[in-house]
Scaffold this active site. Structure first.
Site, PDB file in Angstrom:
ATOM      1  N   PRO A 123       0.850  -1.202   0.000  1.00 34.05           N
ATOM      2  CA  PRO A 123       0.000   0.000   0.000  1.00 34.05           C
ATOM      3  C   PRO A 123       0.879   1.242   0.000  1.00 34.05           C
ATOM      4  O   PRO A 123       1.731   1.404   0.869  1.00 34.05           O
ATOM      5  CB  PRO A 123      -0.802  -0.127   1.309  1.00 34.05           C
ATOM      6  CG  PRO A 123      -0.009  -1.054   2.163  1.00 34.05           C
ATOM      7  CD  PRO A 123       0.734  -1.970   1.246  1.00 34.05           C
TER       8      PRO A 123
ATOM      9  N   CYS B 121       3.539   3.297  10.194  1.00 38.01           N
ATOM     10  CA  CYS B 121       3.598   4.565   9.472  1.00 38.01           C
ATOM     11  C   CYS B 121       4.480   5.567  10.214  1.00 38.01           C
ATOM     12  O   CYS B 121       4.242   5.846  11.391  1.00 38.01           O
ATOM     13  CB  CYS B 121       2.197   5.137   9.285  1.00 38.01           C
ATOM     14  SG  CYS B 121       2.171   6.734   8.440  1.00 38.01           S
TER      15      CYS B 121
ATOM     16  N   HIS C 195       8.814  -4.218   7.954  1.00 33.82           N
ATOM     17  CA  HIS C 195       9.707  -3.346   7.192  1.00 33.82           C
ATOM     18  C   HIS C 195      11.015  -3.284   7.968  1.00 33.82           C
ATOM     19  O   HIS C 195      11.028  -2.888   9.132  1.00 33.82           O
ATOM     20  CB  HIS C 195       9.082  -1.958   7.054  1.00 33.82           C
ATOM     21  CG  HIS C 195       9.861  -1.040   6.164  1.00 33.82           C
ATOM     22  ND1 HIS C 195       9.413   0.210   5.825  1.00 33.82           N
ATOM     23  CD2 HIS C 195      11.054  -1.174   5.538  1.00 33.82           C
ATOM     24  CE1 HIS C 195      10.294   0.802   5.031  1.00 33.82           C
ATOM     25  NE2 HIS C 195      11.300  -0.031   4.852  1.00 33.82           N
TER      26      HIS C 195
ATOM     27  N   ASN D 208       9.927  -6.603   3.985  1.00 28.99           N
ATOM     28  CA  ASN D 208       9.773  -5.407   3.154  1.00 28.99           C
ATOM     29  C   ASN D 208      11.023  -4.546   3.282  1.00 28.99           C
ATOM     30  O   ASN D 208      11.515  -4.321   4.376  1.00 28.99           O
ATOM     31  CB  ASN D 208       8.530  -4.630   3.604  1.00 28.99           C
ATOM     32  CG  ASN D 208       8.336  -3.317   2.859  1.00 28.99           C
ATOM     33  OD1 ASN D 208       7.926  -2.323   3.426  1.00 28.99           O
ATOM     34  ND2 ASN D 208       8.637  -3.316   1.576  1.00 28.99           N
ATOM     35  N   GLY D 209      11.525  -4.088   2.120  1.00 23.85           N
ATOM     36  CA  GLY D 209      12.661  -3.175   2.133  1.00 23.85           C
ATOM     37  C   GLY D 209      13.707  -3.488   1.084  1.00 23.85           C
ATOM     38  O   GLY D 209      14.314  -4.565   1.101  1.00 23.85           O
TER      39      GLY D 209
ATOM     40  N   ARG E 181       8.838   0.777  -2.919  1.00 26.96           N
ATOM     41  CA  ARG E 181       9.496   1.755  -3.792  1.00 26.96           C
ATOM     42  C   ARG E 181      10.001   1.134  -5.088  1.00 26.96           C
ATOM     43  O   ARG E 181      10.044   1.798  -6.120  1.00 26.96           O
ATOM     44  CB  ARG E 181      10.654   2.429  -3.042  1.00 26.96           C
ATOM     45  CG  ARG E 181      10.228   3.519  -2.076  1.00 26.96           C
ATOM     46  CD  ARG E 181      11.449   4.157  -1.448  1.00 26.96           C
ATOM     47  NE  ARG E 181      12.238   3.186  -0.714  1.00 26.96           N
ATOM     48  CZ  ARG E 181      13.537   3.314  -0.440  1.00 26.96           C
ATOM     49  NH1 ARG E 181      14.191   4.359  -0.875  1.00 26.96           N
ATOM     50  NH2 ARG E 181      14.178   2.396   0.250  1.00 26.96           N
TER      51      ARG E 181
END
Length: 708
Positions: free
Chosen positions: A361, A446, A515, A548-549, A574
């Site tokens: 997202p 976030c 993340h 994630n990353g 990204r």
């Protein structure tokens, strides 16, 4: 790359639109480069990589252009753009909310804002409001000031219904019609989108009269209902059963963002309630909300005012809430009774995320048209942009737009963010009732300041008991799988997810995405995948762990999966923004040296899908342009494979100034907002007079020294 593989690359480089008149051809390899490039060329490839500088082939290097880059606060994008007003003029010209509202209404009545019904039908008598309509009925005046049509075809040309924008469509000349104004349409179904908010439900949310029996029953069972009461909302325990159980602890804010991706405006209205003051609107002179009335009292007062309102309330609330009370009651169990009726988290429907390509997202840029592009390019799982629970419970249309789903998204979830169990659980029940989704993700990572300051997002990483309450309340409210997204921790060097990973599974989450960065770190330095692996190995079997990353190539994907078989999959964020064809690369296990023409075709498809989603009138065109420009602020970071000495490109590499292999590729790799606007003009026509653009998201991914 054939058509059957991607489904989106339908033309070759020869079909690219006419290229702009530029002098961007790279110098021959034999020509000497300037001093800036010479200093770059003096470094070996290994030294460049060690310094996180992209090792670009030397004959493509060029001197840096003498212009402002995209990192400037404001980019002047057109020669005739109006000069930016000074800070003093902003203070002097500041207008009240009432004045701004009056100007908006006057602007609506101007000839440029024609009534949608009249625009669609071309008949001035089609509007039932006549003189009371808030829009203009001056058809001739609208035609006189309407901008010229854009080259191309109307996105609704093949629909079985007329173009919904009619005379206002910027592709009016392509309409197939029997009349001179070209209002009628063609042959296909108009929209395959769902998850819109019902107007009756929205009115209940506006009036703070929506009931949430399942959420409140679960909160009561957990002992979380009414713990943090407002000073202005004191309800005696003996009256609790008479009170509307679903009264939301949210403010009645007026701030609604202009479009679904406007994060800055959206978060300004996302008032997350404080523990001891849930109903006082922060930063507002408005009085706190009134004490919720009982059902009997409310219906009695409504009957005195308007008998029709009683019928409406009984019908809507009764159908949507009261009928579900017996089912919700199953969650309210005593320690010794009826415990077998409650679904254990392991008995719920489970989504297998293993080996699936998961598009993260993405705020602002992860809109529905972008997700559709990624689906065609190979993404398996998609998730909507983060939506604030408080805004959803207020019925804000702009927030609900983030939950929209297209039929092509076969495995789709929504992401919500909240600070307290009651707001999250009630938002969960509302989404479960109004939307068609496969899973619901709770964002507990976030890093945005305004979210963290309200106690949501990464702030929850410092409050494990709050995390427990939120997950337990959410998983007990809906039967859909609940997933959680976190960072390694709040502060750098103080990771804590490994100590919570087992509990997160026991509390009711089906999957967790980690993340590999802390909140304090943001996007500086590389992601800590060793820690992600550590958490994946400690997780219970029933909890799927996703990492994630920094996944930016199929080699990165293969490495992460090989290093830790316990990892279910990798979420791509990204990497998909910079090159959405990464999903194709992973599935085909190759580096795609994509041409500028193929990249432009992907942008063309995004524009077409954007016009379908946001509209083909002037407002829709400019909305599509703005989201296209936001996306171009990421795609310019892509370095073509054929220009690199070392493959693959890394996310933290800082590219020097360089030429592309043709004029269009050189334009696409520019970091100037003015060049992004030029690309948008190739697809959407000229920008309006005085148009300027500055990207909302200015990642420090390769602007910080510690990246090296």
């Amino acid at each position: 790359m054939d058509e059957s593989t991607t489904g989106i690359i339908t033309t070759t480089e020869e079909s690219v639109v006419e290229k702009p008149e530029l002098s961007l051809v790279p110098p021959p390899a034999s020509e000497p480069v300037d001093s800036h490039s010479q200093s770059h060329s003096e470094l070996t490839t290994e030294e460049l990589v060690a310094k996180s500088i992209a090792p670009i082939k030397k004959h493509f290097l060029r001197p840096p252009p003498l212009r402002a880059s995209s990192n400037d606060a404001v980019s002047q994008t057109t020669a005739n753009a109006a000069p930016a007003p000074s800070q003093s003029s902003f203070v002097k010209d500041k207008k009240s909310k009432r004045q701004l509202k009056r100007e908006r209404r006057q602007d609506q009545k101007s000839s440029k804002n024609i009534c949608p019904l009249i625009a669609k039908t071309g008949d001035i008598t089609s509007c039932p409001y006549n003189d009371k309509c808030r829009f203009s009925h001056d058809v001739e005046g609208f035609k006189a000031q309407k901008p010229e049509d854009i080259e191309g075809e109307c996105p609704f040309l093949d629909s079985e219904e007329p173009c919904p924008y009619g005379l206002a469509c910027r592709f009016l000349g392509t309409h197939k019609s029997k009349d001179k104004d070209g209002v009628l349409g063609g042959k296909k179904k108009m929209s395959d989108e769902c998850n819109g908010l019902n107007k009756d439900v929205q009115k209940l949310l506006w009036k703070n009269k929506m009931k949430f029996p399942k959420a409140d029953a679960k909160l009561k069972a957990l002992g979380l209902l009414g713990k943090a009461k407002s000073k202005t909302k004191i309800v005696e325990e003996k009256e609790e059963d008479e009170t509307v159980p679903g009264t939301c602890h949210v403010t009645d804010g007026n701030g609604v963002s202009e479009v679904n991706g406007d994060l800055d405006t959206k978060l300004e209205s996302a008032e997350v309630p404080e523990e001891d003051d849930l109903d006082i609107k922060v930063g507002s002179d408005e009085p706190p909300m009134k004490k919720p009335k009982s059902v009997i009292e409310e219906n009695g007062n409504s009957a005195k005012a308007n008998n029709g309102d009683v019928t409406f309330m009984e019908k809507v609330v009764g159908e949507s809430c009261i009928q579900t009370e017996p089912e919700a009651g199953m969650d309210v169990t005593t320690p010794e009774g009826d415990r077998s009726l409650k679904l254990h988290p392991r008995e719920k429907k489970i989504i297998d995320f293993r080996e699936k390509l998961y598009l993260a997202p993405l705020t602002t840029v992860g809109n529905l048209p972008f997700r559709r592009v990624c689906k065609v390019l190979g993404a398996d799982v998609t998730c909507g942009e983060m939506a604030m629970c408080t805004n959803l419970l207020q019925g804000q249309a702009s927030e609900w737009a983030l939950l929209r789903r297209h039929s092509s998204e076969d495995l789709f979830g929504v992401q919500i963010c909240g600070a307290y169990p009651d707001t999250v659980a009630r938002a969960m029940e509302l989404i479960d009732q109004e939307c068609t989704v496969d899973f619901i993700d709770i964002n507990m990572g976030c890093p945005i300041d305004i979210v963290v300051e309200k106690g949501a997002g990464s702030a929850l990483l410092n409050k494990p008991m709050r995390i427990k309450s939120i997950i337990e309340a959410a998983s007990g409210t809906v039967d859909k799988p609940i997933t959680v997204k976190v960072r390694t921790g709040f502060f750098e060097g103080k990771n804590r997810i490994d100590s919570l990973i087992t509990d997160i599974g026991n509390w009711g989450a089906s999957a967790v995405t980690i993340h590999g960065r802390s909140r304090q770190q943001r996007y500086s330095k590389l992601a800590n995948w060793d820690y992600v692996y550590q958490c994946a190995r400690k997780a219970p079997d029933a909890l799927q762990v996703m990492g994630n990353g920094d996944v930016f190539s199929y080699l990165d994907w293969n490495t992460r999966k090989a290093d830790c078989p316990e990892l279910a999959t990798c979420m791509i964020a990204r990497g998909a923004l910079i090159k959405p064809w990464i999903f194709t690369e992973i599935k085909e296990q190759r580096h795609w040296d994509i041409t500028s023409g193929e990249r432009l075709n992907i942008l063309k498809d995004f524009v077409r899908l954007g016009l379908e989603h946001w509209g083909s009138d002037t407002k829709g065109v400019e909305t599509t342009r703005r989201f296209l420009l936001e996306w171009l602020s990421y795609t310019c970071r892509y370095i073509p494979v054929g220009l690199l000495d070392v493959i693959p490109q890394r996310l933290n590499w800082r590219p020097p100034s360089y030429y592309g292999r043709d004029d269009l590729e050189t334009l696409m790799v520019s970091d100037s907002a003015a060049d992004w606007v030029r690309i948008s003009e190739m697809l959407l026509g000229k920008v309006p007079d005085g148009f300027t653009f500055a990207p909302k998201h200015k990642s420090n991914a390769y602007d910080r020294a510690e990246n090296g």
